[in-house]
Motif scaffolding. Structure first.
Motif, PDB file in Angstrom:
ATOM      1  N   GLU A  53      -7.773   0.152   6.953  1.00 17.06           N
ATOM      2  CA  GLU A  53      -6.755   0.232   5.903  1.00 17.06           C
ATOM      3  C   GLU A  53      -7.275  -0.353   4.590  1.00 17.06           C
ATOM      4  OE1 GLU A  53      -4.017   1.843   6.004  1.00 17.06           O
ATOM      5  OE2 GLU A  53      -4.082   2.321   8.136  1.00 17.06           O
ATOM      6  N   LEU A  54      -8.009  -1.469   4.701  1.00 14.99           N
ATOM      7  CA  LEU A  54      -8.444  -2.138   3.469  1.00 14.99           C
ATOM      8  C   LEU A  54      -9.447  -1.315   2.682  1.00 14.99           C
ATOM      9  CD1 LEU A  54      -8.680  -5.902   4.462  1.00 14.99           C
ATOM     10  CD2 LEU A  54      -6.893  -4.712   3.212  1.00 14.99           C
ATOM     11  N   SER A  55     -10.043  -0.314   3.326  1.00 14.66           N
ATOM     12  CA  SER A  55     -10.978   0.509   2.570  1.00 14.66           C
ATOM     13  C   SER A  55     -10.291   1.740   1.986  1.00 14.66           C
ATOM     14  CB  SER A  55     -12.153   0.928   3.457  1.00 14.66           C
ATOM     15  OG  SER A  55     -11.689   1.786   4.477  1.00 14.66           O
ATOM     16  N   GLU A  56      -8.984   1.828   2.161  1.00 11.20           N
ATOM     17  CA  GLU A  56      -8.263   2.981   1.607  1.00 11.20           C
ATOM     18  C   GLU A  56      -8.006   2.777   0.114  1.00 11.20           C
ATOM     19  OE1 GLU A  56      -7.048   5.786   3.245  1.00 11.20           O
ATOM     20  OE2 GLU A  56      -8.189   5.164   5.008  1.00 11.20           O
ATOM     21  N   ASP A  57      -7.749   3.890  -0.551  1.00 11.08           N
ATOM     22  CA  ASP A  57      -7.579   3.843  -2.003  1.00 11.08           C
ATOM     23  C   ASP A  57      -6.305   3.129  -2.435  1.00 11.08           C
ATOM     24  OD1 ASP A  57      -9.906   5.189  -2.620  1.00 11.08           O
ATOM     25  OD2 ASP A  57      -8.979   7.118  -2.223  1.00 11.08           O
ATOM     26  N   TYR A  58      -5.269   3.192  -1.597  1.00  9.41           N
ATOM     27  CA  TYR A  58      -4.021   2.604  -2.052  1.00  9.41           C
ATOM     28  C   TYR A  58      -4.123   1.085  -2.151  1.00  9.41           C
ATOM     29  CZ  TYR A  58      -2.860   1.406   2.782  1.00  9.41           C
ATOM     30  OH  TYR A  58      -2.880   0.875   4.044  1.00  9.41           O
ATOM     31  N   ILE A  59      -5.083   0.503  -1.453  1.00 10.91           N
ATOM     32  CA  ILE A  59      -5.307  -0.932  -1.551  1.00 10.91           C
ATOM     33  C   ILE A  59      -5.817  -1.279  -2.945  1.00 10.91           C
ATOM     34  CG2 ILE A  59      -6.771  -2.811  -0.706  1.00 10.91           C
ATOM     35  CD1 ILE A  59      -4.612  -2.170   1.249  1.00 10.91           C
ATOM     36  N   LEU A  60      -6.743  -0.474  -3.451  1.00 11.15           N
ATOM     37  CA  LEU A  60      -7.253  -0.676  -4.798  1.00 11.15           C
ATOM     38  C   LEU A  60      -6.109  -0.570  -5.799  1.00 11.15           C
ATOM     39  CD1 LEU A  60      -9.901  -0.917  -6.556  1.00 11.15           C
ATOM     40  CD2 LEU A  60      -9.690   1.550  -6.852  1.00 11.15           C
ATOM     41  N   MET A  61      -5.266   0.442  -5.585  1.00  7.17           N
ATOM     42  CA  MET A  61      -4.143   0.648  -6.490  1.00  7.17           C
ATOM     43  C   MET A  61      -3.221  -0.562  -6.453  1.00  7.17           C
ATOM     44  SD  MET A  61      -2.741   2.819  -8.598  1.00  7.17           S
ATOM     45  CE  MET A  61      -1.452   2.190  -9.638  1.00  7.17           C
TER      46      MET A  61
END
Lengths: 294, 328, 324, 334
Positions: free
Chosen positions: D224-232
């Motif tokens: 999950e932490l490598s997903e884009d929504y985390i960056l967002m």
């Protein structure tokens, strides 16, 4: 500890046990089937780990028992991964009714409590190693099958599979040349994982007294130690500790190996971060988002 | 290329008949009654002549890729008629289809996943010849290097031993094109072959396709969402919306005088995205009348020579209107 | 127009197995108040790294080298302690990340996600935040009945609108948009760009828009910076750069653009391969692919210099002093 | 939560049907195994010490009693109706109805298994999330190795070692059985006694099962932490902590739920051996005793009961999942 290092540690431990199993007659100081000293003998120079309740040398038992564990591990893992990969690839690639039927079967097997079922089977079918291997092998292929299938589902959509189909390749050709190589790392990881599980299953059954009485096994050594309450005396040190350590060491070596392989399948698991440059453009392929560990 | 063996069939390319003739193609997917699932393709008809490049224009979910897959015989639920070199493709047995596929090839959008990561360039290009048991070792080797040179991967010996991950995106896409060309197919279906490449590499691929068409007389179905790009490559374009063909005609005619409101909307969008400097000089309608076979597309009316448009009251564009938007 | 953002000497490096690469290599740039700066570059040019660096969201193995400056309203954000950055993000400067399609949490309704951006910064109650969030969603064109939808229930264009709403909800001084329209259908692309232009007018938004698509950037931006191999090779007023490109790379890009209007010209492509950041040439990075290269280009690394007022280019063709 | 739609009901129906099928398979296995096994039914139905001395008349009587002279299909029908009526036969050793023996043991196992799963999820899952959130550190890497070790240790062996330390050396806890065999204290004293005896089996089972959940939690949060929504989420201005907890962990809980459900089967298996070590009077111990005394009907009954438990747990997780994950809600049956 990085995945690669874990892999190396695992491989080393495993190699030690393979050597012990292969050269058991040379390495073991005594014949473990014979009474070579007093029952319950404490460790001595001749018997470094003492003797069990009938006077058999525990060290020799341990060395010979590695044969059974490793055989069970390897053979069942072979059975399970071949079956699992075949079912996973065929089901995932062909889809349709074939897939549905196969996956229903997988679901059924996965929803059964393994150990109790194995106990029932072992109790009825009798306690011999061939039965044991067959039963474990026929039960534990389901998880690899499901995991491999889900990866195949994404591989079959990739361009090179479609291209091969479009070129006029047969299904068989595509499965062998295009799908199988792509899932091989996962298959390897699953091989290790199933070996791990089956060794533990074998040990548990043996501990419940359901192993082949004519074959030495770590679980069975613990069964007798438990039955004779060895843990109430100092004998736990040489009678309880070592066989359990052996089981744990072999299982953990498989686990480390498997983890190293899984990390290759899914680089996001890496604890020390990556090796390639960041993807700044579009379309850098990400590994399949499957829970490789499950 | 050298694999062009003589064919005894009466409908061989160049004999005047259409290379590909699609009539009333319908494709339905998974009739599970899910709201998101639609009939992917409905009543699509068009033709491609030998050596012609037909652009199939549409946005995501328009069914353009499904048309290509149906033409390849990769979609089982297709009905209607797909005649390739005079032979009906729909309903062919798997075995017969495999034979026909020698004359048809696909180029995909994503060069990162269309090449098997474990195969060398040589094996990738050779694969089609292997599957169809064409040629011996030496002739295959020659065909591989000829194909690679043709896509400007020169000298070919520098590339044959490499794995895909050792190539750049543009090089990979060239390998994919070489793979499609090595058996000298009569028709190539290219599905957005440049959309994932950088602008500076795109034109190189287009150039190769054009050159190949000119030298080998290969027909192309070029699938794209980009009308501007299609204008530079295609002889005719067909515009798809929601699984239907809404307009079909010579590229310049469609671009200069778009008839269907959806085509107009597309063009307007493209112009909005285009650099501000482009002049807006008028163009002659139908400046080149590309030969086209009587494409009596059902539901399409011919309004100018070779320029067809669908009756548009019934197909109002529905894009980006929240409630009807499709999920990809 | 006063300057809002001033970046000087930004370097961002990544550690890889093959050694260290400099994804952003000594970049200087500025954005004026109410201005949209377009940063154009192809894959590997470092444009995404640039955008992420300005948010200070570079994760290991990447890092921003010391010595760079990033002045936002005169304050150097690079000097702030790391712990103060979250309070700045979303409020001082907001990001619309690349692949906005995946930038929404799949299991949370979109209005709540927008509201979260408000509550994390302020005093606003959950309820008030949700109300504001919904107002913003309407402003970017999401009809009220879709506000409590989950991301997967929305189309790509709608998701992109949600992300934009999230970025503007705290009225940031600067919005950094990384490829805001890539991966969308053309009609939707046009609409999103129109939305961005409208927002710029209505809210006098200042923005840095990063994209691979030169014509699009030209259309919406006031100024353009062209990046190649981690460096800015040309900057200037958007239309001027597009109509009269100076750097051979920019020129090649312009000539590769297919046009739907105007005379049909042959499309040009740039020979050779995109730059490999591990093995950059000693001289000009573009020299191996450059049609106009001459002997000095192999050895002299050109700096970005002003050749006309408001126009800078990093090419020896225009540097009289370095030429001899 | 939205009310279940038609598709959701179909999904639930499909799941229930699927697990009903699993149950039927388990029942059928139970029916088939003794009939496929070598030897005669007599071997399984009379106390083992009597097998050698049984007379032909007694034999007939036993066969008739169990309906074994009837055709196979009829036997199957009888067997199924028997189960539906809650009749699992009579223990060969103790002469008591198998159902009674099982129900007597069931609560003990429920407490042990339920407790172990809860603890293992909290400890293993928590540590796994922590490890994923702090990737790259030294502690994290060793934590991983430690939990993999735990995952690799045979549960019965850990149990024996704990026995050695806690009762052999420290003499801290009573270890055998769940209740003192004599002089029941009643009330609070009883509860305390019970709790004390539960501690070691519970700790053992938790230790061995936490490892696996650690690995699952770690890998899903890392994913999950490598997903884009985390960056967002970080770009919105959330602190790392808020991002990890509010977005990452929240989403990573979903795979953990599935893993826990799958775990139930394994924990039940582990309980069997752990109960044996500690003489804890649950179903596992009963299984062990029946293996030793060759009390086959009890063995089969216990297996069936455990199968039902595992199937129910899986069903529960399957029904829970769409409530937690809107994406699954949107899909209909696979």
């Amino acid at each position: 500890m990085s995945g690669t290092r874990m892999g190396r540690v695992g491989a080393t431990i495993l190699l030690l046990f393979v050597v012990a199993a292969v050269f058991a007659p040379i390495l073991a100081p005594h014949d473990p089937a014979l009474r070579t000293t007093q029952p319950f003998a404490a460790p001595s120079f001749a018997h470094p780990l003492g003797a069990n309740d009938v006077g058999q040398d525990i060290l020799s038992e341990l060395i010979f028992a590695s044969r059974l564990s490793l055989t069970v591990g390897f053979v069942t893992a072979c059975l399970a991964t071949i079956l699992g990969a075949a079912v996973g690839i065929v089901g995932g690639y062909l889809r349709g009714p074939v897939d549905t039927v196969l996956m229903r079967g997988v679901d059924v097997i996965l929803s059964l409590p393994f150990l109790p079922l194995m106990i029932v089977l072992a109790a009825f079918l009798g306690q011999n190693t061939t039965n044991l291997i067959l039963v474990i092998g026929l039960l534990i292929w389901a998880r690899p099958a499901r995991l491999i299938r889900s990866q195949v589902l994404s591989v079959r959509e990739s361009g090179h599979v479609q291209a091969a189909r479009a070129m006029g390749a047969t299904h068989g050709y595509v499965m062998v040349r295009h799908v199988l190589p792509r899932v091989t790392p996962l298959v390897a990881a699953q091989f290790v994982r199933t070996a791990n599980v089956s060794i533990m299953l074998e040990a548990s059954l043996a501990f419940l007294g359901l192993s082949d009485p004519f074959q030495k096994s770590w679980g069975a050594i613990l069964f007798y130690a438990n039955a004779r309450s060895a843990f109430l005396t100092d004998a736990w040190l040489w009678w309880v500790l070592p066989p359990g350590l052996c089981i744990a060491a072999v299982v953990v070596s498989f686990a480390f190996l498997g983890y190293a392989l899984e990390e290759r399948v899914d680089p996001r698991l890496r604890s020390t971060l990556p090796t390639s440059e960041p993807s700044s453009g579009s379309g850098t392929p990400m590994p399949v988002r499957e829970d490789a560990l499950r | 290329m050298m694999m062009n063996e003589s064919r005894s069939s009466t409908s061989s390319p160049g004999s005047g008949g259409p290379l590909l003739e699609v009539k009333d193609l319908d494709v339905c997917f998974g009739a599970r009654g899910r709201s998101g699932e639609v009939a992917a393709v409905r009543g699509v008809s068009f033709g491609i002549a030998p050596g012609e490049i037909l652009g199939l224009i549409g946005e995501s979910g328009s069914g353009k890729t499904t048309v290509a897959r149906a033409v390849m015989g990769l979609v089982r639920s297709a009905t209607g008629s797909v005649r390739f070199e005079g032979r009906e493709m729909l309903g062919l047995s798997e075995r017969a289809l495999r034979k026909v596929r020698r004359r048809l090839h696909l180029v995909f959008q994503d060069p990162y996943d269309s090449l098997h990561p474990g195969m060398r360039v040589r094996e990738i290009v050779e694969e089609a010849m292997k599957i169809h048991r064409v040629g011996d070792r030496a002739s295959r080797e020659a065909a591989i290097s000829a194909a690679l040179e043709e896509v400007d991967l020169t000298p070919s010996s520098r590339f044959t031993g490499r794995y895909p991950h050792q190539l750049s995106g543009g090089q990979r896409q060239r390998v994919a094109v070489a793979r499609a060309m090595v058996l000298d197919p009569a028709l190539v279906l290219a599905d957005e072959p440049t959309s994932m490449l950088d602008l500076s590499l795109r034109s190189g691929i287009l150039e190769i396709l054009k050159r190949h068409r000119d030298t080998h007389g290969t027909g192309y179905l070029f699938i794209t969402h980009d009308l501007a790009l299609a204008r530079h490559l295609c002889d005719r374009v067909a515009v798809m919306l929601g699984g239907r063909l809404v307009e079909l005609g010579p590229t310049e005619a469609v671009v200069a005088t778009p008839l269907h409101p959806y085509t107009r909307m597309l063009l307007q969008a493209v112009e909005e995205l285009a650099p501000p400097s482009s002049s807006r000089a008028g163009y002659p309608i139908n400046d080149q009348a590309q030969e086209s076979y009587a494409t009596i597309a059902s539901g399409l009316q011919e309004v100018a020579p070779g320029h067809y448009v669908a009756c548009y009251e019934m197909s109002q564009p529905t894009l980006d209107r929240p409630t009807t938007e499709k999920e990809e | 127009m006063s300057t809002l953002l001033e970046v000087r000497g930004l370097n961002t490096v990544y550690r890889t197995t093959e050694g260290q690469i400099r994804a952003v290599d000594g970049v200087d740039l500025s954005v004026g108040r109410g201005e949209i700066l377009g940063v154009v570059g192809e894959s590997g040019s470092g444009k995404t790294t640039l955008a992420t660096s300005l948010m200070r969201l570079i994760k290991p193995p990447g890092r921003i080298l010391k010595g760079g400056e990033m002045l936002l309203d005169g304050e150097d954000l690079f000097r702030l302690p790391r712990s103060e950055m979250p309070a700045r993000r979303g409020r001082d400067l907001a990001l619309i990340p690349q692949s906005a399609m995946h930038a929404l949490n799949p299991v949370i309704p979109v209005d709540k996600q927008v509201a979260e951006a408000i509550t994390t910064h302020g005093e606003a109650s959950r309820k008030a935040a949700l109300r504001t969030a919904r107002e913003r969603l309407v402003e970017v064109g999401i009809p009220p009945e879709r506000h409590s939808a989950y991301p997967h229930e929305l189309s790509g264009g709608m998701r992109q609108r949600c992300v934009i709403a999230m970025a503007i909800v705290n009225e940031p001084k600067l919005v950094i948009a990384d490829e805001p329209v890539s991966g969308l259908d053309v009609v939707v692309q046009a609409r999103i760009l129109r939305l961005i232009s409208d927002l710029k007018e209505s809210r006098s938004l200042s923005m840095m828009l990063v994209s691979h698509d030169l014509p699009t950037v030209t259309r919406v931006c006031d100024r353009i910076a062209v990046m190649y191999a981690g460096r800015i090779v040309e900057t200037g007023e958007a239309r001027t750069v597009f109509e009269k490109p100076l750097h051979p790379y920019t020129r090649a890009l312009v000539e590769a653009v297919p046009r739907v209007r105007g005379p049909k010209q042959d499309l040009q492509s740039i020979p050779g391969d995109p730059p490999d950041l591990h093995h950059l040439p000693p001289g000009c990075n573009f020299e191996p692919r450059c049609p106009a290269a001459f002997a000095d280009c192999k050895t002299v690394d050109p700096s970005l210099e002003e050749v006309e007022p408001g126009r800078k280019v990093a090419c020896l063709l225009y540097h009289d002093d370095e030429r001899e | 939560m939205p009310r279940p739609s038609g598709a959701a009901w179909r999904r639930i129906g499909g799941r229930v049907a699927q697990y009903a099928l699993v149950l039927l398979v388990a029942v059928s296995l139970n029916f088939a195994i003794p009939r496929l096994a070598p030897g005669t039914p007599i071997d399984y139905l009379v106390p083992s010490e009597q097998v050698a001395t049984i007379t032909p008349e007694q034999r007939e009587r036993v066969l008739a009693q169990f309906g074994l002279e009837k055709p196979l299909l009829e036997q199957y029908r009888l067997y199924l109706t028997g189960i539906l009526r809650g009749d699992l036969g009579v223990s060969a050793q103790q002469g008591r109805p198998v159902v009674d023996m099982l129900l007597e043991r069931l609560p003990w196992t429920l407490v042990l298994v339920g407790g172990a799963i809860t603890l293992a999820t909290v400890v293993g899952g928590g540590a796994g999330f922590l490890s994923a959130a702090r990737r790259g550190g030294r502690t994290e890497a060793w934590g991983l190795a430690l939990f993999m070790f735990l995952d690799s240790m045979p549960p019965f062996w850990i149990g024996m070692l704990l026995l050695v330390f806690f009762s052999g050396y420290l003499d801290l806890l009573p270890v055998f059985g769940a209740l003192p065999t004599s002089g029941a204290a009643g009330g609070f004293g009883l509860t305390l006694e019970f709790a004390q005896r539960l501690v070691l089996p519970l700790v053992t089972l938790t230790m061995v099962r936490a490892g696996w959940l650690f690995l699952v939690a770690r890998s899903s949060l890392a994913g999950e932490l490598s997903e884009d929504y985390i960056l967002m989420a970080e770009a919105k201005g959330l602190s790392r902590r808020q991002v990890v907890l509010g977005h990452g962990v929240r989403n990573a809980l979903l795979p953990l739920v599935t893993a826990v459900a799958v775990e139930v089967g394994t924990v039940v298996g582990g309980a069997t051996v752990v109960e044996t070590v500690f003489s804890y009077p649950g179903l596992g111990r009963l299984i062990y005793e029946s293996v030793l005394s060759r009390d086959y009907l009890v063995l089969q009954g216990a297996f069936l009961l455990l199968a039902v438990g595992v199937i129910l747990a899986n069903l529960l997780a399957d029904l829970l999942y769409p409530i937690l994950d809107p994406r699954v809600r949107a899909e209909s049956l696979r």
